[in-house]
Scaffold this active site. Structure first.
Site, PDB file in Angstrom:
ATOM      1  N   HIS A  75      -9.304   2.864  -2.331  1.00 45.74           N
ATOM      2  CA  HIS A  75      -7.866   2.686  -2.102  1.00 45.74           C
ATOM      3  C   HIS A  75      -7.274   1.807  -3.203  1.00 45.74           C
ATOM      4  O   HIS A  75      -7.199   0.591  -3.065  1.00 45.74           O
ATOM      5  CB  HIS A  75      -7.697   2.053  -0.723  1.00 45.74           C
ATOM      6  CG  HIS A  75      -6.306   1.679  -0.340  1.00 45.74           C
ATOM      7  ND1 HIS A  75      -5.170   2.264  -0.868  1.00 45.74           N
ATOM      8  CD2 HIS A  75      -5.849   0.741   0.553  1.00 45.74           C
ATOM      9  CE1 HIS A  75      -4.096   1.718  -0.324  1.00 45.74           C
ATOM     10  NE2 HIS A  75      -4.488   0.783   0.532  1.00 45.74           N
TER      11      HIS A  75
ATOM     12  N   CYS B  86       0.809  -1.224   0.000  1.00 46.82           N
ATOM     13  CA  CYS B  86       0.000   0.000   0.000  1.00 46.82           C
ATOM     14  C   CYS B  86       0.839   1.269   0.000  1.00 46.82           C
ATOM     15  O   CYS B  86       0.378   2.314  -0.448  1.00 46.82           O
ATOM     16  CB  CYS B  86      -0.919   0.021   1.220  1.00 46.82           C
ATOM     17  SG  CYS B  86      -2.128  -1.313   1.275  1.00 46.82           S
TER      18      CYS B  86
ATOM     19  N   CYS C 130      -0.190   3.014   6.230  1.00 43.51           N
ATOM     20  CA  CYS C 130       0.299   1.695   6.594  1.00 43.51           C
ATOM     21  C   CYS C 130       0.523   0.861   5.345  1.00 43.51           C
ATOM     22  O   CYS C 130      -0.053   1.131   4.285  1.00 43.51           O
ATOM     23  CB  CYS C 130      -0.671   0.992   7.533  1.00 43.51           C
ATOM     24  SG  CYS C 130      -2.309   0.716   6.831  1.00 43.51           S
TER      25      CYS C 130
END
Length: 415
Positions: free
Chosen positions: A371, A92, A401
């Site tokens: 996302h 991510c 994160c």
């Protein structure tokens, strides 16, 4: 040390990441990446023969998303062959890391013009995962003998890690749902007021028709009652047989006394979407020579690791680290962007750093907007820059994160 400037930031709208259902799901990932690379070129009258490198982020680098998307998308966007490209994976966090590495290249004095960004087609990832499951491959590739299962620091599923952290920290389902509702409300306001218009470019089909020119994922009709009615998403998955262990057992290997309660669901977790983003990073000398007006400068960046078993807790130490590098305090930051991978990530971040909630994710976050894994960090940097310009703020801090218990971070200053 030479400075690095952000000249421009662009992104696609985010399309629902469901195969055959989202507005972008029929397109090739290179098409999305080429869309933002072409926009960077056209908006800045960029001589692409002077681009030293293109640093790209994509997490699931297989099949259509494999083969160095940064280079191939640049060629598809009509860039000069002299513009090199590479592609990285920090899960991510890759969309921040691509920008950080671009800044490092410029600040070292070795390069003068670098484009950074990322692409993720979650619709492709879901389809690929379904094919793996049909072939008998366990979820996330975690089967018997997997190193992540056998490691000193065993790893679990991110959603179950989110539930574990909320259980450990005593953060209630009600608090997580409240944050999710705020995210939807703020995103709705931002969209209605055109706050994303400066950076968002439409995605066109091959025939020139519009595939998507607006955010497809937000649910402005969301209510507290509706969120409260949703069932937790990860309760059943926690005990899925991974070949002698489960995701829950992985966490309990390190935290045997932790009773994991399940709080996260589709409404307070990040949305599954397709998207891409790009930023143009140059040296002051390059900007002056080519008549480019800088919008921001890079103040500092940092990387931080944390417990991979809980996985999602690195943003707080990453933010503290980058603040120390910059010689700034939390009170100096006008705009905070913390990716809403799960509500607990943003809620814990706000609580641990004792932040003013009015400065955090001002225009909503991934719970409302989605996302697209490898692209999100680049999107958030552009969002922070747009908000600094809108509000007249000076400093913005972006962090998120990443799987494996990591978090990159960056601080930018509006010029």
């Amino acid at each position: 040390m030479p400075e690095a400037y952000i000249i421009d930031a662009v992104r696609t709208p985010r399309g629902v990441g469901k195969p055959g259902k989202g507005a972008l799901s029929h397109l090739h990932p290179q098409h999305l990446a080429a869309t933002v690379l072409k926009a960077i070129k056209d908006r800045n009258n960029l001589d692409t023969a002077t681009v030293d490198d293109i640093i790209w982020s994509t997490s699931t680098q297989v099949r259509e998303q494999g083969g160095d998307l940064g280079r191939m998308a640049a060629l598809a966007a009509g860039y000069d062959v002299a513009a090199s490209g590479t592609t990285l994976d920090r899960f991510c966090g890759g969309g921040i890391t691509s920008v950080n590495l671009a800044c490092a290249s410029v600040m070292s004095g070795m390069e003068d013009c670098v484009i950074a960004g990322g692409t993720e087609m979650m619709s492709f990832t879901i389809a690929h995962g379904a094919q793996q499951a049909a072939a008998g491959i366990s979820p996330l590739g975690m089967g018997s003998g997997n190193m992540a299962l056998d490691a000193v620091h065993p790893q679990s599923h991110q959603g179950i890690c989110g539930d574990a952290i909320a259980s450990m920290e005593g953060i209630s389902r009600e608090a997580l749902d409240a944050l999710a509702l705020v995210s939807q409300q703020r995103a709705d306001m931002a969209i209605k007021e055109g706050r994303f218009a400066k950076s968002t470019v439409p995605v066109l089909n091959d025939d020139g028709s519009v595939a998507l020119d607006r955010e497809e994922f937000p649910r402005p009709e969301t209510t507290a009652e509706g969120l409260a009615a949703l069932k937790p998403s990860f309760a059943g998955m926690a005990d899925f047989d991974l070949g002698g262990t489960t995701f829950r057992k992985q966490i309990n290997r390190r935290y045997p006394d932790l009773e994991i309660k399940h709080f996260h669901h589709a409404g307070n977790s990040s949305g599954v979407v397709d998207g891409a983003a790009a930023l143009l990073i140059v040296s002051p000398a390059y900007a002056e020579k080519h008549g480019l007006k800088p919008r921001a400068r890079i103040v500092a960046y940092a990387n931080q690791g944390d417990d991979p078993t809980l996985m999602l807790n690195a943003p707080v130490p990453a933010a503290s680290k980058v603040l120390a590098k910059a010689g700034l305090s939390k009170d100096d930051i006008d705009v905070w962007e913390i990716n809403e991978a799960f509500a607990v990530v943003a809620e814990k971040f706000i609580r641990d750093l004792d932040l003013d909630r009015a400065k955090v994710n001002i225009n909503g976050g991934s719970m409302a907007l989605g996302h697209p894994i490898g692209a999100t960090g680049s999107i958030l940097i552009g969002t922070a820059l747009d908000e600094l310009e809108r509000s007249g703020g000076r400093y913005g801090l972006v962090t998120m994160c990443a799987a494996g218990g990591m978090a990159p971070a960056i601080i930018i200053e509006r010029i």
